[in-house]
Design a protein around this motif. Structure first.
Motif, short mmCIF file in Angstrom:
data_model
loop_
_atom_site.label_atom_id
_atom_site.label_comp_id
_atom_site.label_asym_id
_atom_site.label_seq_id
_atom_site.Cartn_x
_atom_site.Cartn_y
_atom_site.Cartn_z
N UNK A 163 0.81 -1.22 0.00
CA UNK A 163 0.00 0.00 0.00
C UNK A 163 0.84 1.27 0.00
N UNK A 164 2.15 1.11 -0.07
CA UNK A 164 3.04 2.28 -0.14
C UNK A 164 3.42 2.62 -1.58
N UNK A 165 3.08 1.75 -2.52
CA UNK A 165 3.47 1.95 -3.92
C UNK A 165 2.28 2.43 -4.74
N UNK A 166 2.49 3.50 -5.48
CA UNK A 166 1.40 4.14 -6.21
C UNK A 166 0.81 3.25 -7.29
N UNK A 167 1.67 2.51 -8.02
CA UNK A 167 1.17 1.69 -9.11
C UNK A 167 0.26 0.58 -8.61
N UNK A 168 0.64 -0.07 -7.52
CA UNK A 168 -0.19 -1.16 -7.02
C UNK A 168 -1.52 -0.64 -6.48
N UNK A 169 -1.49 0.51 -5.82
CA UNK A 169 -2.73 1.11 -5.33
C UNK A 169 -3.64 1.47 -6.51
N UNK A 170 -3.05 2.02 -7.56
CA UNK A 170 -3.82 2.37 -8.76
C UNK A 170 -4.50 1.13 -9.37
N UNK A 171 -3.76 0.03 -9.46
CA UNK A 171 -4.32 -1.19 -10.05
C UNK A 171 -5.48 -1.72 -9.22
N UNK A 172 -5.32 -1.72 -7.89
CA UNK A 172 -6.39 -2.19 -7.02
C UNK A 172 -7.63 -1.31 -7.16
N UNK A 173 -7.44 0.00 -7.13
CA UNK A 173 -8.57 0.93 -7.24
C UNK A 173 -9.28 0.76 -8.59
N UNK A 174 -8.51 0.59 -9.66
CA UNK A 174 -9.10 0.42 -10.99
C UNK A 174 -9.87 -0.89 -11.10
N UNK A 175 -9.30 -1.95 -10.53
CA UNK A 175 -9.97 -3.25 -10.59
C UNK A 175 -11.29 -3.21 -9.83
N UNK A 176 -11.30 -2.60 -8.65
CA UNK A 176 -12.52 -2.53 -7.84
C UNK A 176 -13.57 -1.62 -8.47
N UNK A 256 -3.25 8.06 -0.01
CA UNK A 256 -2.66 7.93 -1.35
C UNK A 256 -1.54 8.93 -1.58
N UNK A 257 -1.57 10.07 -0.89
CA UNK A 257 -0.53 11.08 -1.07
C UNK A 257 0.83 10.63 -0.50
N UNK A 258 0.81 9.60 0.34
CA UNK A 258 2.06 9.09 0.92
C UNK A 258 2.70 8.00 0.06
N UNK A 259 2.02 7.59 -1.01
CA UNK A 259 2.52 6.50 -1.85
C UNK A 259 3.77 6.92 -2.62
N UNK A 260 4.64 5.96 -2.83
CA UNK A 260 5.88 6.19 -3.55
C UNK A 260 5.77 5.67 -4.98
N UNK A 261 6.54 6.24 -5.87
CA UNK A 261 6.57 5.81 -7.26
C UNK A 261 8.02 5.51 -7.63
N UNK A 262 8.26 4.33 -8.20
CA UNK A 262 9.63 3.92 -8.54
C UNK A 262 10.28 4.95 -9.46
N UNK A 263 9.51 5.42 -10.44
CA UNK A 263 9.96 6.49 -11.32
C UNK A 263 8.99 7.65 -11.18
N UNK A 264 9.46 8.77 -10.67
CA UNK A 264 8.60 9.90 -10.45
C UNK A 264 7.95 10.41 -11.74
N UNK A 265 8.59 10.12 -12.87
CA UNK A 265 8.02 10.52 -14.15
C UNK A 265 6.71 9.81 -14.43
N UNK A 266 6.48 8.65 -13.75
CA UNK A 266 5.23 7.91 -13.96
C UNK A 266 4.06 8.49 -13.17
N UNK A 267 4.34 9.31 -12.16
CA UNK A 267 3.27 9.79 -11.28
C UNK A 267 2.16 10.54 -12.05
N UNK A 268 2.50 11.46 -12.99
CA UNK A 268 1.43 12.11 -13.73
C UNK A 268 0.59 11.15 -14.57
N UNK A 269 1.24 10.08 -15.07
CA UNK A 269 0.51 9.10 -15.87
C UNK A 269 -0.51 8.38 -15.02
N UNK A 270 -0.09 8.01 -13.78
CA UNK A 270 -0.99 7.32 -12.86
C UNK A 270 -2.13 8.26 -12.43
#
Length: 270
Positions: A163-176, A256-270
């Protein structure tokens, strides 16, 4: 599932290639969408997925083994040893059951591939998104919702950092947003380790007990070994309980604001 081939070697790192992309294929439906963190050790993910995908086959195979050994016992053909406590007794089931259980659990998919079966189709980002062509990669990422919509279920390999990673949180939210919550299967990686530890500790104790009973009557040594194995059980259970408490704590404190992104360049995409 090819993700379990060769002890889950595809989880070694997140770097994809043309070869890994060739492992994927076009399909109308996806059996399961795998959601995980690459920072989790490969062996933990392999064990967790082995329990999820192989447990039915493992239980059936182990039950069949027990039945065959029982028939062999009734027929009076099994080898025996002299047990100082119980007299003449068989030992094959105690010697073979757990090793065969683990062989079926961890290598069922490799065995199935020998007979031409690859298992259920699953989505794994490393294999299903082109990691070589940057343009194709971005197009696939932007269409991630389509992969989720076509997935029958999502398997979440939950760890302390999930729950600390932005991509995994995004996938869970999208799936639900696309599926009911009962289509999501949460598999905590630590729970799988617990399930492996129990039969392994019991097997070690059984083998040591068998050897000592056939060679001597050192009861104090047996009790000492039993205490060590019991302590191992308690440690595993304590770890399991602590992780369950941490899961509840992380869920209650999630932001969600505390989530980390492996590549910060991906954050706007998410």
């Amino acid at each position: 599932a090819l993700v379990l081939r060769s002890a889950g070697v595809i989880f070694q790192d997140s770097v994809g290639s043309a070869a890994t992309y060739m492992m994927s294929k076009t399909t109308e439906r996806i059996k399961a969408f795998l959601s995980h963190n690459w920072s989790v050790p490969i062996w933990k993910k392999f064990v967790a997925l082995s329990f999820h995908f192989n447990m039915d086959v493992t239980c059936c195979g182990s039950a069949l083994l027990s039945l065959l050994l029982a028939i062999w016992t009734v027929a009076g053909c099994r080898p025996c040893v002299d047990d100082v406590t119980h007299g003449r007794s068989g030992f094959l089931i105690r010697l073979l059951f757990v090793p065969i259980f683990f062989i079926l659990l961890f290598f069922t998919r490799d065995l199935c591939r020998v007979f031409g079966s690859n298992g259920p189709l699953v989505f794994l980002d490393k294999a299903c998104i082109n990691q070589v062509d940057a343009r194709a990669q971005l197009a696939a990422i932007l269409k991630l919702g389509a992969f989720l919509a076509k997935s029958d279920q999502m398997i979440v390999l939950y760890s302390s950092i999930y729950l600390k990673k932005l991509w995994t949180v995004y996938k869970v939210a999208s799936f639900l947003a696309l599926h009911p919550v009962d289509r999501m299967k949460v598999v905590p990686v630590t729970h799988a380790i617990v399930l492996v530890s129990f039969p392994l500790i019991a097997y070690i104790f059984n083998i040591v007990h068998l050897v000592l009973n056939t060679t001597s009557n050192l009861y104090l040594l047996q009790y000492a070994i039993g205490f060590v194995c019991g302590s191992g059980y308690m440690y595993v259970l304590r770890t399991w309980t602590r992780d369950r408490i941490l899961i509840q704590s992380r869920l209650s404190e999630f932001d969600v604001h505390d989530c980390l992104c492996f590549r910060e360049a991906d954050r706007p995409v998410v």
